[in-house]
Scaffold this active site. Structure first.
Site, short mmCIF file in Angstrom:
data_model
loop_
_atom_site.label_atom_id
_atom_site.label_comp_id
_atom_site.label_asym_id
_atom_site.label_seq_id
_atom_site.Cartn_x
_atom_site.Cartn_y
_atom_site.Cartn_z
N GLU A 1 49.60 33.62 43.47
CA GLU A 1 48.25 33.90 43.17
C GLU A 1 47.86 35.49 43.27
O GLU A 1 47.54 36.11 44.32
CB GLU A 1 46.96 33.46 44.40
CG GLU A 1 47.29 31.71 44.61
CD GLU A 1 46.71 31.24 43.39
OE1 GLU A 1 45.73 31.58 42.43
OE2 GLU A 1 46.80 29.77 43.31
N CYS B 1 39.51 39.15 43.38
CA CYS B 1 40.44 38.67 42.40
C CYS B 1 39.71 38.14 41.29
O CYS B 1 40.04 38.70 39.76
CB CYS B 1 41.65 37.76 42.96
SG CYS B 1 40.82 36.13 43.57
#
Ligand code: NAD
Length: 493
Positions: free
Chosen positions: A242, A276
């Site tokens: 991720e 993110c």
């Protein structure tokens, strides 16, 4: 508070600091390879016990952990806020979402992973076919600092609910949050070290990657993700990566411009842009460009660093943000809010950039700061083309009254929100993950549970097959019969 199961004493230590004040929050061991390996060894035993509890036994214990997180919400908010510098409200938001995910994972594990029948097909109609998803064993979770509860728990909760033990290495910037979470788990599940903590820098994460775990769930930058994957390749250890993002927002001519401007400002500046899936680029239809930009500028001027968001958690990020702004301005970009003096010693002022060339660092690289670029496009095809022209592919947002679904489906990202910011991150049933430099694999939702389990297929013979094919006693007559049958079944077109 109890003492969490950690990897034990280490000679070297490091301090965790409050990024707003440099106050020492806590001192933690730098765990070496031997200690990490020992933790994984203990986890292996704990994993067998945890697996033996079954879905109900685990759900019961995960509910206890959830209860502690929910009851001590203010205490955990305080730890997160002190260690990252983010406002309490933002700390609460990430914890609330993490609790929702934990509840969903525990509640749905049996339904998603439990044994299910599959049709055996005509040729093997004498078989009963089933598949079930069994735990992998021990999962190593390596976390970042920007959402130190929500992000690692996106892996930890799903891995635990799937029946694995977990060894968790939080970021060196947020070990206190990691320790708090593991302590709380030990209180809920005192019997075995099902969730353990190892602390330290990159080397401790590297040691975890090669310590014999059954999977690594890594969340962090793409650059580190590459290193993790290379190290994991040595032992064929599977990984979920991720990594970062450069998330675009598309604003169509018929969009609700107030909502789009609000989402842009919040998505770009909240958590000081250290998200993110935060907003970094906006592509706006030329018919509404001026009006949209005016709304963003007005809202951005009301955002106050220090009140609405905290300092940059990682001091080295200040240089990246400064470089992106300076480069954008040097290449013809204009700052409508903030600009070259926006980067202070700890805080960065909100910065809205326009007329920035598409090949500049501010458009291509992850900035991870409270800045946003806004570009004018002739139509939404151009918006899609520019949005998709990125090495990253994490999240995206579309504001459009009529074409939301169509545009969302054409965006090359793991998830897209329509007419609201980041909504996918709060829906526990939806998978989350990226493509390209944003990584691969999925956390959250059924896909997130299956990521931490392996499918086990079983075919059980119920009665002897009238047509026996897998034996040397097979006759030419049987072969001819099967040939005819298959031609009849599949040979029509
Ligand atoms: P980072 O890559 O610097 O560090 C992440 C973790 O990896 C830390 O715990 C670190 O100690 C560890 N690490 C460092 N070197 C290692 C190595 N060689 N082997 C194993 N582990 C190692 O990232 P960061 O600065 O902590 O986090 C910010 C990044 O994380 C941003 O790029 C952000 O976009 C990304 N992020 C992604 C998601 C997502 O879900 N996709 C969520 C949050 C943050």
């Amino acid at each position: 508070m109890t003492t969490a199961p950690t990897a034990g004493p280490a000679t070297e230590t490091f301090d965790s600091l409050n990024p707003a004040t440099d106050e020492v929050i806590g001192t933690y061991p730098v765990h070496g390879a031997d200690q990490v390996r020992a933790a994984v060894g203990r986890a292996r035993q704990a994993a067998a016990w945890w697996d033996s509890l079954g879905f109900d036994g685990r759900a019961e214990r995960l509910a206890r952990w959830r209860g502690i997180l929910a009851r001590r919400l203010p205490e955990l908010c305080e730890v997160v806020s002190r260690e990252t510098g983010k406002p309490r409200g933002d700390a609460q938001l990430e914890i609330v979402l993490a609790i929702e995910h934990l509840a969903w994972a525990a509640k749905n594990a049996r339904k998603v992973l439990g044994r299910k029948r599959r049709a055996p097909g005509l040729l093997l109609a004498n078989q009963a076919a089933t598949v079930e998803y069994q735990p992998l064993g021990v999962v190593g979770v390596i976390g970042p600092w920007n959402y130190p509860v929500y992000t690692p728990l996106g892996s930890v909760s799903y891995a635990l609910a799937a029946g694995n033990a977990v060894v968790f290495k939080p970021s060196e910037y947020t070990p206190a949050v990691g320790a708090w979470l593991v302590d709380a788990f030990a209180e809920a599940v005192p019997e075995q070290p099902v969730l353990q903590l190892v602390t330290g820098f990159g080397a401790t994460g590297a040691a975890l990657t090669t310590a014999g775990v059954d999977k690594i769930a890594f969340t962090g930058s793409a650059a580190t993700g590459r290193k993790v994957m290379a190290a994991a390749a040595e032992t064929l250890t599977p990984v979920v990566i991720e990594a970062g993002g450069k998330d675009p927002v598309l604003v169509d001519a018929d969009a609700d411009l107030d909502a789009a401007a609000d989402a842009t400002v919040w998505g770009a500046f909240s958590n000081a842009g250290q998200t993110c899936a935060g907003v970094e680029r906006v592509y706006v239809h030329e018919r509404v460009y001026d009006e949209f930009v005016a709304k963003v500028v007005a809202k951005a001027r009301d955002v106050n660093p220090g009140a609405d968001y905290g300092p940059m958690t990682m001091p080295s990020q200040l240089d990246v943000v400064r470089r992106h702004i300076t480069d954008a301005l040097a290449r013809g970009g204009r700052a409508l809010v903030g600009g070259k003096d926006a980067v202070g010693e700890r805080f960065v002022e909100p910065t809205v950039l326009v007329d920035v060339p598409e090949d500049s660092a501010a458009v291509r690289e992850e900035t991870f700061g409270p800045t946003v670029t806004i570009a004018r496009v002739a139509d939404m095809d151009e918006a899609i083309e520019k949005a998709n022209d990125s090495a990253y592919g994490l999240g995206s947002t579309v504001f459009s009254r009529r074409r939301g679904m169509e545009l969302a489906r054409r965006l090359r990202t793991g998830q897209t929100a329509i007419n609201a910011p980041l909504s996918f991150a709060g829906i526990a049933a939806l998978p989350f993950g990226g493509l390209g430099d944003s990584g691969f694999g999925r956390i959250h939702g059924p896909e997130g549970l299956r990521e931490f389990a392996r499918p086990k297929a079983i075919a059980r013979q119920r009665f002897t097959a009238p047509i026996a094919l897998t034996t040397f006693a097979r006759t030419p007559r049987t072969e001819a019969l099967v040939g005819k049958l298959i031609t009849k079944l599949h040979g029509r077109r």
